[in-house]
Design a protein around this motif. Structure first.
Motif: not given
Lengths: 419, 299, 326, 251, 238
Positions: A99, A84, A103-104, A16-17, A13-14, A28, A21, A24-25
């Motif tokens: 999103e 999601r 963005s994905d 992945g997060a 998860v970490l 994009p 992030a 996406t940032i």
């Protein structure tokens, strides 16, 4: 064992997060169309009190996507699911869907949301012009109402009006035999509960005009204590009771009604009882509750259905839910339509899907059809039976006849100016 | 609205018996949760928003112990003890750090724990809802009193909660602990100057409140579906009860619980579509007439 | 020595610069996701800043401010769907009706003190929530307003176009924050601060505390509702979640996270919480665990909002320079 | 002239003020003294609208103030300061005073202008100057010294243009030098502003030095009234303060 | 009578907010001694008492009880070292009965002393016995004062701190409290009494210190103080 899984989860998860992030940032504009894979975005409910519905949808989709990819994917492109959590909140479902597309780089949405979320996803699909398959919203108007319907949106799940006709017909038959004229209802006080109950009563009276509703109880959604609702029903002594309660609400209602011996005082028709989550959760399941099938291995009584149910259970150590089979239908329709169109393009898939009939373990006759005019699935198995406290829980199921359903559905559409 | 049904009910013995007992059972279970909430507020001046989660934890602990031992009574005891222990840890290591600071900080700590506990429950016990099942002792047909239906289990619950209320009342009024707790609610610095460690008193109160919530969760577990997030609606109802009765007043909580129970049971006959609204209405009216609740102290 | 106080010209200038930057952003950084984020943050910024008018400036801890956010979304959505009015008209209806709601709820709630005030606002919110869920024919119940909110063009603005929607949302936010800024820097704003600091003393100065609090409650309600309206435009719908208690909880967290002692704190908190939420939900379905841990870290560790740190840093620097200067 | 007649107030059956009659002529300076718990602060609260009397009247220039709202009593010209300074901790001295002037001139609800309204400045500066707070205008109230907080508290009452000013222990909790500075200011204020000044004070040195007239409260009753010399020699007052001589005799 | 002090206070500086209330206050109490802390209203008597009891801790200075510095420790820790504090405004628990008030104070002394029981309290304070079930809030001022002292005695203190025991009481009641303190003194109690009423202390205390404007200005025996007209006029009289 559970703990170990958590640790693993957390680490992935970490990572992945962080990756998410960053992706996406800082980057994009993923142009997915040129890539080999085709991404399908799946907003669903993975947390909150009905999280099990979402996870069971995800499970079913995962099983199917593996098969579809092994068989070549969508017109040669491998499917990559991006799943999601919307937390069951419509505004989050809308955000997540935007999103996923924006963005994905998802080209198709598999909308495994409850009704509230589905309408929100529908709005996003309309804005962004992507193909969306609603896999779980039973609210009829989503596809039946031409004001809401859009060309790129399909539905692969049961629909309120179909259920109501089937239920009315079944209940009327029992009522006729047992002279059940005084009816009560007890359903959750929100859109689904109200619509479902109102339509049921309508078709009960259609098939058995002597029936009248003498008492109505409307507990709140997720109400913990049903005592006052139960005693209210008992006070008015109806001969039969209809309930659209579901999930945990249904099981606690059953537990609480049980100690008032409610089930020995009237015939109970609980449309959502014959769902494994509810059937296995209730410890002292009363015998003889009438229920419609949600997902049950015994209906359709085919080898394909039983095999799928067993495979699911073997893999995920739990029973499939109503949402599982509906997602099976959704993803398989996309795959079959892509095969037919020989393209992974949303518009071409949509074109190919209208009127498409596919083989399906959950169809009354082994197939289901995506009806062209309102882009919703028909021909799936609906039946009613009575419960017993142990496996197979609902041994005998009486199937509904689709002819009646379709005929009455057409009349209903006309009445509502949906045509 | 159905006033005719309500008058019919009020004049029929069977309906009166059924609805009054159902009102009592709703009220008494609510009271166990609300009593701890109001006790904690009365002494610590802290609103324990995690109280609903304590209740949830109690129910789940009961589920597990019931599964292991097949004994409802052991399960209930374990729920009380387990949640009491959890309350101790929660109070010592988290809540006590924000005493005396901004109310909003206390709220945030509780908010965080609501989120964490809901997720923790899902991770430990799974996301699907659970049902504990009725102990065989109580799998009996309901009693018929004056034509009214009274389930044996509910009769048991009413008696147990009444006894617990009595015990709580005795603890608060007749023991040294209770005397000190009441004193600490009024004037903690004097209590401290008399050589009593108020920090320990606070922990004790938190543990007692937690045990009550855990007990309520365990007791109710056979007739509730267990699911993450089940604590929230009980929390809101407990707030209504404590606010109606007056924050900090245990007698007020009892009064408020029984009022809410009766409003629900008779309201469902007379105003079936407005039961929830009736509770809020009752609360609004009482607060307008008496801004600190029925038995609350003027602040 | 007189303290320098921010004047209107300076605030308007800052707002104008901020607005220009926000309007140019899509051209510099053409990411739809960033656009979406900023639209949502615009809605939440208005919501959180208006809540801070109550919590931070007046000392009224409302647990029910989400009521106005949701009400605004529904009032706007219903006006557009049912009445078929223009967007400016629906905006007006939203503002007026939320002011009325604020007046009624406020007149009852303000009589209560401290925690009782908090609870009665929460109770009113839950009552509205129950109503929204149960009044299916009007609100669509749990499914929210279905079928989308029509977005007819007005004054050359077509909100069905994403770029217009973005520009509209940030403009509303900047103007809204500017008005709120004017209010907190007006004589009335200082009346509110005096009530917060010592309401008893304020009455001995002849201030009508009830009236001032009620005015603040209504103003906060209106701007909370405008936040809800921006959100309704963005998601093209209104949902019961907007009226739920969690909305109020998030509002309070935004304020605390951003800092309630600076004007822009709550807006900064709205941005941070939105980012946090997006990142956490993207990475895990156990977001309760993660968000809870972050909140705990914040409440037990930092104990101050992000902008409070910035403000402290500026103050320390100023003090240091004035010390070395003298 | 401020006239108090037949004033009664009891809390839970215990009389805090009973049958108190005092006249305060316009422009007079009166000290109220009495042992702790004599009812001095209650007396102030009854005059300033902090409490409503059970019976009796408080008449100012012919109008009865009993039952009026605090705002009306302020408008009538009664101002008060408190024993423990009641200030606005997070506001600066300047902001507090400006806020008070704004409220007094009925602009508390104004949202169209920036704070402060320019026309409020003069009065604020005037009062700040009068009480020696000019240097402290930019200081946040919570950071003021104890004495300055008391001065600010008085200033908050003074900006409202009172005709009668009630000061509840203006020197409470002050060091010796601070104490005299404060009392000099108060005296100056009385002389310059032509106020009717009533103050509660414990420090007898101060009382006897500056108050032309003294009223003694004891157990809620008016025990004695008179000039410093009359009070100093009044046996009832001596007994109230120093205890009876029989205690000493009992040793 | 032992000569080493049980309580030794030195260098106390106390602040309320930003303003300093006490300046370098020091005093000593020996076993069996009754010391009067005299001063006018606001002179710093209560602040001294509260600083010793830990209710309002000092910023600087030491409070040694039996050789251990307890300054800055929480009040309950200080109470357990044997400091029994009777506050100025008595702080009776108004909704507790007299008996319950006493019960809250009950604890063993620092060396396990267990001399005080309800029975003994009612022997020493016979007036309280008939009031045993009355609510604290419904007692008269004098009764409350007696209860406050009795409640602290229930904790078997080594040293008793009495903050203005005569304050706000009618003369006849003051006399009764005085008698009571004399009785206690005979039992060998160690007591620090803060008072503004010197006459009250005359038969009760052995020694006196005078505090003014937050600093100790005079130390003597009580009879020495009584003889010193100048000091009395300057610091105590009106």
């Amino acid at each position: 064992m559970a703990r170990k899984r958590v640790d693993l989860d957390r680490r992935t998860v970490l990572k992945g997060a962080a990756a998410g992030a960053a992706a996406t940032i800082f980057a994009p504009n993923i142009v997915a169309a040129q890539s080999k894979v085709v991404r399908i975005g799946m907003p669903t409910i993975l947390s909150g009190r009905v999280a099990q519905l979402g996870t069971s949808s995800r499970n079913a989709v995962q099983m199917e996507v593996e098969k579809i990819n092994a068989a070549g994917g969508l017109a040669g492109r491998q499917i990559e699911m991006v799943i999601r959590d919307s937390k069951g909140q419509p505004q989050e479902a809308a955000r997540v869907s935007r999103e996923l597309v924006n963005s994905d780089g998802c080209e198709i949405l598999l909308d495994a949301e409850a009704s509230s979320g589905s309408f929100a996803v529908q709005e996003v699909a309309k804005d962004l012009g992507v193909l969306v398959m609603h896999t779980n919203s039973e609210t009829s108007s989503l596809t039946a109402d031409p004001k809401i319907r859009i060309p790129l949106a399909f539905r692969s799940c049961r629909q309120g009006i179909h259920d109501a006709v089937a239920s009315g017909a079944y209940a009327a038959e029992i009522a006729k035999a047992k002279k059940l004229n005084r009816w009560g209802t007890c359903s959750p006080d929100y859109a689904y509960g109200r619509d479902n109950t109102q339509l049921f009563v309508e078709y009960l009276k259609h098939f058995y005009p002597q029936a009248e509703v003498t008492t109505e109880a409307w507990p709140k959604l997720f109400q913990p204590d049903y005592t006052e609702v139960i005693t209210r029903v008992l006070q008015s002594k109806p001969q039969a009771l209809y309930s659209a309660l579901w999930g945990g609400d249904l099981t606690s209602w059953v537990d609480q009604a049980n100690i008032y011996a409610l089930f020995s005082q009237m015939e109970v028709f609980a449309i959502n009882m014959a769902d494994y989550t509810a059937l296995t959760a209730v410890k002292n399941l009363p015998k003889g509750i009438h229920s419609a099938t949600r997902y049950i291995k015994t209906y359709p009584a085919t080898k394909a259905n039983a095999e799928w149910g067993d495979a699911y259970r073997a893999r995920f150590k739990e029973y499939p839910t109503n949402w599982s089979w509906e997602n099976w239908v959704g993803i398989n329709f996309i795959a079959e339509a892509a095969k037919k169109a020989n393209s992974a393009d949303g518009k071409k898939i949509a074109e190919a899907m209208r009127g498409l009939k596919i083989d399906c373990p959950f169809g009354t006759d082994g197939t289901v059809t995506m009806r062209a005019d309102d882009q919703t699935v028909i021909g799936y198995a609906i039946g009613w039976g009575t419960t017993i406290p142990q496996e197979p829980y609902v041994p005998e199921v009486k199937g509904a006849t689709w002819d009646t359903i379709l005929q009455l559905e057409a009349e209903w559409k006309k009445r509502n100016n949906y045509t | 609205m159905n006033l005719a049904a309500l008058t019919d009910c009020l004049t029929s013995a069977s309906c009166l018996v059924t609805q009054t007992t159902s009102g009592l059972i709703i009220g008494m279970l609510l009271f166990l949760v609300a009593a701890g909430l109001t006790l904690i507020f009365g002494v610590l001046k802290v609103v324990n928003f995690t109280h609903g989660s304590f209740y949830m934890l109690g129910a789940y602990l009961a589920l597990t112990v019931n599964g292991l031992t097949d004994s409802y009574f052991l399960a209930v005891l374990a729920a009380a003890a387990g949640v009491g222990l959890f309350a101790l840890v929660f109070e010592r290591f988290f809540m006590s750090k924000v005493y005396g600071s901004n109310v909003l900080m206390q709220l945030l700590v509780c908010y965080a724990f609501i989120l964490i506990l809901d997720d923790a429950v899902k991770i430990i016990w799974g996301p699907e809802f659970k049902s504990m099942g009725m102990a065989t002792v109580f799998q009996k047909p309901p009693l018929f009193i004056a034509g009214g239906i009274v389930p044996v289990f509910y009769l048991f619950l009413i008696i147990v909660t009444l006894i617990l209320s009595l015990v709580l009342w005795l603890i608060i009024t007749r023991t040294k602990f209770g005397t000190v707790v009441r004193a600490a609610a009024v004037n903690p610095s004097m209590v401290s100057a008399l050589g009593i460690n108020t920090g320990l008193v606070y922990s004790g109160v938190f543990v007692l409140g937690g045990m009550l919530a855990g007990l309520a969760g365990g007791l109710a577990a056979p007739v509730r579906s267990l699911t993450a997030g089940m604590g929230f609606s009980i929390l809101i109802e407990s707030f209504i009860v404590t606010v109606i009765g007056g924050m900090g007043s245990i007698a007020g909580a009892l009064l408020g619980s029984i009022m809410i129970g009766l409003v629900r049971s008779f309201g469902s006959i007379g105003f079936p579509l407005f039961v929830e609204g009736l509770m809020f209405l009752l609360m609004a009216i009482i607060l307008i007439l008496k801004p600190s609740g029925l038995l609350g102290k003027e602040g | 020595m007189m303290a320098t106080r921010p004047n209107l010209v300076r605030d308007v200038a800052i707002a104008a610069v901020a607005l220009i930057i926000l309007l140019l952003l899509p051209y510099v950084w053409p990411s739809k996701m960033v656009n979406d984020l900023i639209i949502r943050v615009s809605a939440f910024a208005l919501f959180a800043t208006s809540l801070n008018l109550l919590v931070g400036y007046t000392g009224m801890v409302s647990f029910g401010h989400g009521m106005f956010f949701g009400f605004g979304a529904y009032a706007f959505g219903l006006s557009m769907q049912r009445l078929g009015v223009s967007i400016p008209m629906a905006f007006l209806i939203t503002v007026v009706s939320s002011a009325l709601l604020g007046l009624v709820v406020g007149a009852i709630s303000i009589r209560l003190k401290d925690i009782y005030f908090s609870f009665i606002t929460l109770a009113f919110q839950m009552l509205l929530y129950s109503t929204v869920i149960a009044w299916v024919p009007l609100t669509g119940g749990d499914q929210g307003l279905m079928g989308g909110i029509p977005r007819p063009p007005f004054l050359g603005i077509d909100l069905s176009i994403e770029a217009h929607r973005y520009a509209f949302a940030v403009t509303i936010m900047v103007i809204g924050l500017l008005i709120l800024r004017q209010i907190v820097e007006s004589p009335f704003g200082y009346t509110l601060r005096m009530i917060r600091d010592n309401s008893e003393r304020a009455t001995f100065l002849g201030i009508n505390v009830f009236r001032a609090k009620l005015t603040a409650f209504v103003i906060a309600g209106v701007f909370g509702a405008i936040g809800g309206m921006v959100m309704a435009l963005f998601v093209s719908g209104a949902y019961p979640e907007f009226v739920n208690w969690t909305m109020s909880g998030e509002g309070i967290f935004m304020i605390m996270l951003g800092g309630l002692s600076t004007f822009v704190g709550p807006a900064a908190g709205a941005l941070i919480l939105s980012l946090l939420n997006d990142v956490i939900t993207r990475g895990t379905e156990h977001h309760g665990l993660f968000l809870g841990a972050v909140i705990l870290l914040f409440a037990l560790g930092l104990r101050k909002g992000v902008t409070d740190f910035v403000a402290d840093w500026f103050r320390l620097r100023r003090e240091a320079s004035s010390r070395s200067g003298s | 002239m401020l006239e108090v007649k037949g004033l009664f107030k009891s809390f839970g059956g215990v009389a805090a003020i009973s049958d108190v009659n005092i006249d305060f002529p316009t422009g007079s300076l009166t000290a109220i003294i009495g042992p702790n718990g004599a009812g001095k602060s209650t007396f102030f609260n009854l005059i300033s609208g902090g409490l409503t009397p059970d019976a009796g009247s408080v008449t100012f220039n012919g109008t009865n103030l009993v039952g009026r709202s605090r705002a009306q009593i302020i408008d009538a010209g009664i101002g008060r300061a408190f024993q423990v300074a009641r200030i606005f901790p997070t506001l600066t001295v300047e902001e507090s005073l400006l806020g008070a002037v704004t409220a007094h001139r009925r602009r508390a609800q104004n949202i169209t202008h920036r704070f402060p309204l320019p026309e409020m400045r003069d009065r604020m500066l005037e009062v700040a100057d009068m009480l020696g707070l000019t240097e402290k205008l930019g200081v946040t109230s919570a950071n003021l010294s104890h004495g300055d907080q008391k001065l600010l508290d008085i200033a908050l009452a003074l900006v409202l243009d009172p005709k009668v000013l009630l000061l509840d222990e203006p020197t409470a909790g002050m060091g010796p030098d601070e104490r005299w500075r404060m009392i000099e200011r108060v005296h100056e204020l009385w002389e310059c502003e032509k106020l009717t000044l009533i103050f509660i004070e414990h420090d007898m040195d101060i009382v006897f030095k500056i108050a032309p007239k003294i009223s003694v409260l004891c157990y809620g009753r008016l025990l004695a009234e008179g000039t410093p010399d009359q009070i100093r020699t009044n046996p009832a007052v001596i007994e109230a303060y120093l205890g009876t001589s029989h205690e000493e005799a009992a040793v | 009578m032992s000569t080493s002090p049980i309580v030794r206070v030195a260098g106390l500086d106390v602040f309320y907010g930003k303003s300093q209330i006490l300046f370098d206050v020091g005093l000593e109490l020996k076993q069996g001694q009754t010391l009067a802390l005299l001063g006018r209203n606001g002179a710093g008597k209560s602040a001294t008492m509260k600083a010793i009891a830990g209710v309002a801790p000092p910023r600087r200075g030491t409070v040694e009880v039996a050789g251990t510095n307890v300054a800055g420790r929480p009040p309950h820790v200080i109470a357990r070292t044997g400091i029994g504090f009777v506050p100025e405004d008595r702080q009776i628990f108004p909704e507790h009965t007299v008996e319950e008030n006493l019960e809250i104070g009950a604890k063993k002394g620092p060396n396990g002393q267990d001399e005080w029981s309800l029975k003994r309290v009612f022997e020493v304070f016979p007036l309280l016995e008939p009031l045993r079930y009355r609510m604290g809030g419904r007692l008269s001022g004098g009764e409350q004062q007696m209860l406050a002292i009795a409640r602290t005695l229930m904790g078997n203190p080594v040293v008793l701190l009495l903050d203005e025991p005569s304050e706000g009481l009618a003369p006849i009641v003051v006399a009764r409290i005085g008698e009571l303190l004399k009785t206690l003194r005979k039992t060998g109690a160690t007591t620090l009494i803060a008072e503004q009423n010197m006459h009250f202390c005359l038969g009760v205390a052995d020694d006196a210190v005078v505090i003014d404007k937050g600093a100790i200005v005079y130390r003597d025996t009580i009879s020495g103080l009584k003889a010193n007209e100048e000091v009395r006029r300057r610091y105590l009289a009106m």
